[in-house]
Scaffold this motif. Structure first.
Motif, PDB file in Angstrom:
ATOM      1  N   SER A   1     -11.716   0.061  -6.383  1.00 16.94           N
ATOM      2  CA  SER A   1     -10.703  -0.173  -5.353  1.00 16.94           C
ATOM      3  C   SER A   1      -9.284   0.056  -5.857  1.00 16.94           C
ATOM      4  O   SER A   1      -8.386   0.350  -5.073  1.00 16.94           O
ATOM      5  CB  SER A   1     -10.842  -1.582  -4.765  1.00 16.94           C
ATOM      6  OG  SER A   1     -10.763  -2.565  -5.771  1.00 16.94           O
ATOM      7  N   ARG A   2      -9.064  -0.043  -7.173  1.00 20.33           N
ATOM      8  CA  ARG A   2      -7.732   0.252  -7.730  1.00 20.33           C
ATOM      9  C   ARG A   2      -7.325   1.692  -7.464  1.00 20.33           C
ATOM     10  O   ARG A   2      -6.139   2.018  -7.491  1.00 20.33           O
ATOM     11  CB  ARG A   2      -7.735   0.023  -9.240  1.00 20.33           C
ATOM     12  CG  ARG A   2      -7.879  -1.413  -9.671  1.00 20.33           C
ATOM     13  CD  ARG A   2      -8.349  -1.486 -11.111  1.00 20.33           C
ATOM     14  NE  ARG A   2      -9.727  -1.052 -11.258  1.00 20.33           N
ATOM     15  CZ  ARG A   2     -10.167  -0.280 -12.254  1.00 20.33           C
ATOM     16  NH1 ARG A   2      -9.322   0.168 -13.166  1.00 20.33           N
ATOM     17  NH2 ARG A   2     -11.436   0.038 -12.334  1.00 20.33           N
TER      18      ARG A   2
ATOM     19  N   LEU B   1      -6.354   0.865   0.207  1.00 18.47           N
ATOM     20  CA  LEU B   1      -7.115  -0.231   0.809  1.00 18.47           C
ATOM     21  C   LEU B   1      -6.873  -0.362   2.300  1.00 18.47           C
ATOM     22  O   LEU B   1      -7.762  -0.804   3.029  1.00 18.47           O
ATOM     23  CB  LEU B   1      -6.782  -1.548   0.099  1.00 18.47           C
ATOM     24  CG  LEU B   1      -7.179  -1.657  -1.374  1.00 18.47           C
ATOM     25  CD1 LEU B   1      -7.030  -3.090  -1.856  1.00 18.47           C
ATOM     26  CD2 LEU B   1      -8.594  -1.157  -1.616  1.00 18.47           C
TER      27      LEU B   1
ATOM     28  N   HIS C   1     -12.538   7.264   2.301  1.00 21.18           N
ATOM     29  CA  HIS C   1     -11.556   6.682   3.220  1.00 21.18           C
ATOM     30  C   HIS C   1     -11.934   6.891   4.683  1.00 21.18           C
ATOM     31  O   HIS C   1     -11.401   6.224   5.569  1.00 21.18           O
ATOM     32  CB  HIS C   1     -10.167   7.266   2.945  1.00 21.18           C
ATOM     33  CG  HIS C   1      -9.596   6.830   1.631  1.00 21.18           C
ATOM     34  ND1 HIS C   1      -9.713   7.585   0.490  1.00 21.18           N
ATOM     35  CD2 HIS C   1      -8.935   5.696   1.274  1.00 21.18           C
ATOM     36  CE1 HIS C   1      -9.133   6.957  -0.515  1.00 21.18           C
ATOM     37  NE2 HIS C   1      -8.660   5.805  -0.068  1.00 21.18           N
TER      38      HIS C   1
ATOM     39  N   HIS D   1     -17.628  -7.127  -3.328  1.00 19.26           N
ATOM     40  CA  HIS D   1     -16.625  -6.346  -4.050  1.00 19.26           C
ATOM     41  C   HIS D   1     -16.444  -6.905  -5.455  1.00 19.26           C
ATOM     42  O   HIS D   1     -16.414  -8.124  -5.663  1.00 19.26           O
ATOM     43  CB  HIS D   1     -15.284  -6.410  -3.309  1.00 19.26           C
ATOM     44  CG  HIS D   1     -14.142  -5.797  -4.054  1.00 19.26           C
ATOM     45  ND1 HIS D   1     -13.399  -6.490  -4.988  1.00 19.26           N
ATOM     46  CD2 HIS D   1     -13.617  -4.540  -4.019  1.00 19.26           C
ATOM     47  CE1 HIS D   1     -12.471  -5.698  -5.489  1.00 19.26           C
ATOM     48  NE2 HIS D   1     -12.578  -4.514  -4.921  1.00 19.26           N
TER      49      HIS D   1
ATOM     50  N   LEU E   1     -18.850  -2.396  -3.297  1.00 20.20           N
ATOM     51  CA  LEU E   1     -17.770  -1.581  -3.854  1.00 20.20           C
ATOM     52  C   LEU E   1     -17.424  -2.175  -5.208  1.00 20.20           C
ATOM     53  O   LEU E   1     -16.921  -3.293  -5.292  1.00 20.20           O
ATOM     54  CB  LEU E   1     -16.557  -1.580  -2.929  1.00 20.20           C
ATOM     55  CG  LEU E   1     -15.277  -0.897  -3.437  1.00 20.20           C
ATOM     56  CD1 LEU E   1     -15.542   0.564  -3.779  1.00 20.20           C
ATOM     57  CD2 LEU E   1     -14.160  -1.010  -2.406  1.00 20.20           C
TER      58      LEU E   1
ATOM     59  N   GLU F   1       0.826  -1.205   0.000  1.00 20.22           N
ATOM     60  CA  GLU F   1       0.000   0.000   0.000  1.00 20.22           C
ATOM     61  C   GLU F   1       0.864   1.260   0.000  1.00 20.22           C
ATOM     62  O   GLU F   1       0.522   2.250  -0.664  1.00 20.22           O
ATOM     63  CB  GLU F   1      -0.950  -0.011   1.196  1.00 20.22           C
ATOM     64  CG  GLU F   1      -2.069  -1.027   1.063  1.00 20.22           C
ATOM     65  CD  GLU F   1      -2.916  -0.761  -0.175  1.00 20.22           C
ATOM     66  OE1 GLU F   1      -3.626   0.259  -0.205  1.00 20.22           O
ATOM     67  OE2 GLU F   1      -2.859  -1.567  -1.128  1.00 20.22           O
TER      68      GLU F   1
ATOM     69  N   CYS G   1     -18.106   4.423  -3.335  1.00 17.03           N
ATOM     70  CA  CYS G   1     -17.678   4.874  -4.668  1.00 17.03           C
ATOM     71  C   CYS G   1     -18.788   4.585  -5.674  1.00 17.03           C
ATOM     72  O   CYS G   1     -18.595   3.911  -6.687  1.00 17.03           O
ATOM     73  CB  CYS G   1     -16.371   4.210  -5.081  1.00 17.03           C
ATOM     74  SG  CYS G   1     -14.965   4.676  -4.060  1.00 17.03           S
TER      75      CYS G   1
ATOM     76  N   ASP H   1     -14.033  -5.829  -9.028  1.00 15.92           N
ATOM     77  CA  ASP H   1     -13.145  -4.894  -9.713  1.00 15.92           C
ATOM     78  C   ASP H   1     -12.274  -5.648 -10.709  1.00 15.92           C
ATOM     79  O   ASP H   1     -12.177  -6.878 -10.674  1.00 15.92           O
ATOM     80  CB  ASP H   1     -12.251  -4.153  -8.710  1.00 15.92           C
ATOM     81  CG  ASP H   1     -11.761  -2.806  -9.243  1.00 15.92           C
ATOM     82  OD1 ASP H   1     -11.993  -2.519 -10.449  1.00 15.92           O
ATOM     83  OD2 ASP H   1     -11.157  -2.040  -8.480  1.00 15.92           O
TER      84      ASP H   1
ATOM     85  N   LEU I   1      -8.093   3.393  -4.693  1.00 13.52           N
ATOM     86  CA  LEU I   1      -8.249   3.668  -3.269  1.00 13.52           C
ATOM     87  C   LEU I   1      -7.063   3.146  -2.465  1.00 13.52           C
ATOM     88  O   LEU I   1      -6.348   2.241  -2.892  1.00 13.52           O
ATOM     89  CB  LEU I   1      -9.527   3.006  -2.742  1.00 13.52           C
ATOM     90  CG  LEU I   1     -10.842   3.430  -3.387  1.00 13.52           C
ATOM     91  CD1 LEU I   1     -11.977   2.593  -2.824  1.00 13.52           C
ATOM     92  CD2 LEU I   1     -11.100   4.916  -3.177  1.00 13.52           C
TER      93      LEU I   1
ATOM     94  N   LEU J   1     -10.772  -0.284   3.671  1.00 11.39           N
ATOM     95  CA  LEU J   1     -11.325  -1.582   4.071  1.00 11.39           C
ATOM     96  C   LEU J   1     -11.643  -1.648   5.571  1.00 11.39           C
ATOM     97  O   LEU J   1     -12.710  -2.164   5.941  1.00 11.39           O
ATOM     98  CB  LEU J   1     -10.380  -2.712   3.660  1.00 11.39           C
ATOM     99  CG  LEU J   1     -10.278  -2.979   2.153  1.00 11.39           C
ATOM    100  CD1 LEU J   1      -9.293  -4.111   1.878  1.00 11.39           C
ATOM    101  CD2 LEU J   1     -11.633  -3.286   1.532  1.00 11.39           C
TER     102      LEU J   1
END
Length: 260
Positions: A148-149, A153, A130, A172, A144, A18, A79, A174, A151, A157
Motif C-alpha cells: 500500500s505504500r 489509497l 487502482h 491489510h 493486501l 494523497e 498486489c 504493511d 499505491l 481503497l
C-alpha cells in the motif's frame, strides 16, 4: 489492538496527504518501481528476510493467522506479487478460490511457478490495481500485503470496498510509519541501510540499488497504524481493528469489513 472509532483525518486531510504522496512519488511509482519488480521476483522472499533481519516470515505468519476463511470463499489478493499470500491461504483452507492481481508480469510469472510448485491453483490477472476488473460484491475476503505504500489509497481503497461482498473482510498488512518519533528516526535510517545492503547481497539492478531513499521516504510520508485505521473508516469500511508489531507500530495488521 487499536479499536477507537474517533476520526481525526477528515476527507480534506486525506485528499491533501494523497496529493502530497502523488507529487513526491508518482514518477517513481510509474518509472522505477516496475523496474524493481522486474529484478526481484527470483529473490523477493529471501530478500525481504535479509532486509528485515529475519522478521519477514514472522510478519507473514502473523498476517495469515489474522485471516478467517470458510469453505467456498472467493478471495482476492491485491498486489499479489509472487503469490506468497495466496499459496498460504490455500494451504490453510484448500477449498477456497484465490484470484491474484498485480501489475508486474514478472512477479506473477514467478507467482504462478511457485503455485505450481506447491500444487495449488491461483487465477492470475496482470493489471493496474487502482481499477479492479470485477463486478460489485464479488469477494468474501480481500488481502493486501506489503504494497500500500506504493499505491494511491484514495483510488485503490474505494475499489477494494466496491468489489468486497457485504459482510466480507478486507485484511491489510504493511510497513507503516511508527507512532513514536524516536522510533521513526532510527527506523528510517535502518530502512535505508537495509535496502542498500540487500541490493548488494543479491546483486540487484541499478533500479533496485537506487530505491533505498525512496523506500525510506515512502514510509516517512505514509500513515501510522491509527491514522490508517481512520483512513479505512473514512473510505467506508466498518469494524476496523488493528494489531501492531514491535517497534512502535512499524508493521500493522488491519482487519475491516464492508457493512452488511
Amino acid at each position: 489492538m487499536e479499536t477507537s472509532t474517533s476520526t481525526s483525518i477528515t476527507s480534506g486531510i486525506f485528499e491533501q496527504r494523497e496529493q502530497k504522496r502523488r507529487s513526491l512519488f508518482s514518477h517513481t511509482w510509474k518509472e522505477f518501481i516496475p523496474k524493481v519488480f522486474e529484478d526481484v521476483p527470483q529473490y523477493y522472499r529471501s530478500g525481504n528476510i535479509v532486509a528485515s533481519l529475519g522478521l519477514w516470515e514472522l510478519w507473514v505468519w502473523q498476517f495469515i493467522n489474522t485471516i478467517k476463511l470458510r469453505p467456498g470463499y472467493k478471495t482476492l489478493d491485491v498486489c499479489a506479487g509472487t503469490n506468497d499470500v495466496g499459496i498460504r491461504l490455500l494451504q490453510k483452507q484448500a477449498d477456497i478460490s484465490v484470484t491474484a492481481i498485480d501489475r508486474s508480469k514478472e512477479m506473477q510469472a514467478e507467482g504462478q511457478r511457485r503455485a505450481a510448485k506447491y500444487n495449488v491453483k491461483i487465477k492470475s490477472l496482470v493489471q493496474d490495481v487502482h481499477t479492479l476488473p470485477f463486478p460489485d460484491n464479488s469477494f468474501d475476503v480481500i488481502t493486501l500485503q506489503a504494497a500500500s505504500r506504493h499505491l494511491q489509497l484514495d483510488k485503490v481503497l474505494p475499489e477494494i470496498l466496491r468489489v468486497l461482498k457485504p459482510g466480507g473482510h478486507f485484511y491489510h498488512c504493511d510497513m507503516l510509519k511508527p507512532s513514536t518519533p524516536m522510533v521513526e528516526w532510527f527506523y528510517l535510517r535502518f530502512l535505508r541501510m537495509s535496502v542498500a545492503w540487500t541490493a548488494l547481497v543479491f546483486r540487484s539492478t541499478e533500479a533496485s540499488r537506487n530505491c533505498g531513499e525512496y523506500f525510506k521516504d515512502a514510509i516517512e510520508h505514509f500513515y501510522t497504524p491509527n491514522e490508517l485505521s481512520e483512513v479505512f473508516r473514512l473510505v467506508g469500511f466498518a469494524n476496523v481493528t488493528c494489531r501492531t508489531s514491535i517497534w512502535g507500530g512499524m508493521v500493522g495488521f488491519h482487519d475491516s469489513q464492508k457493512a452488511g
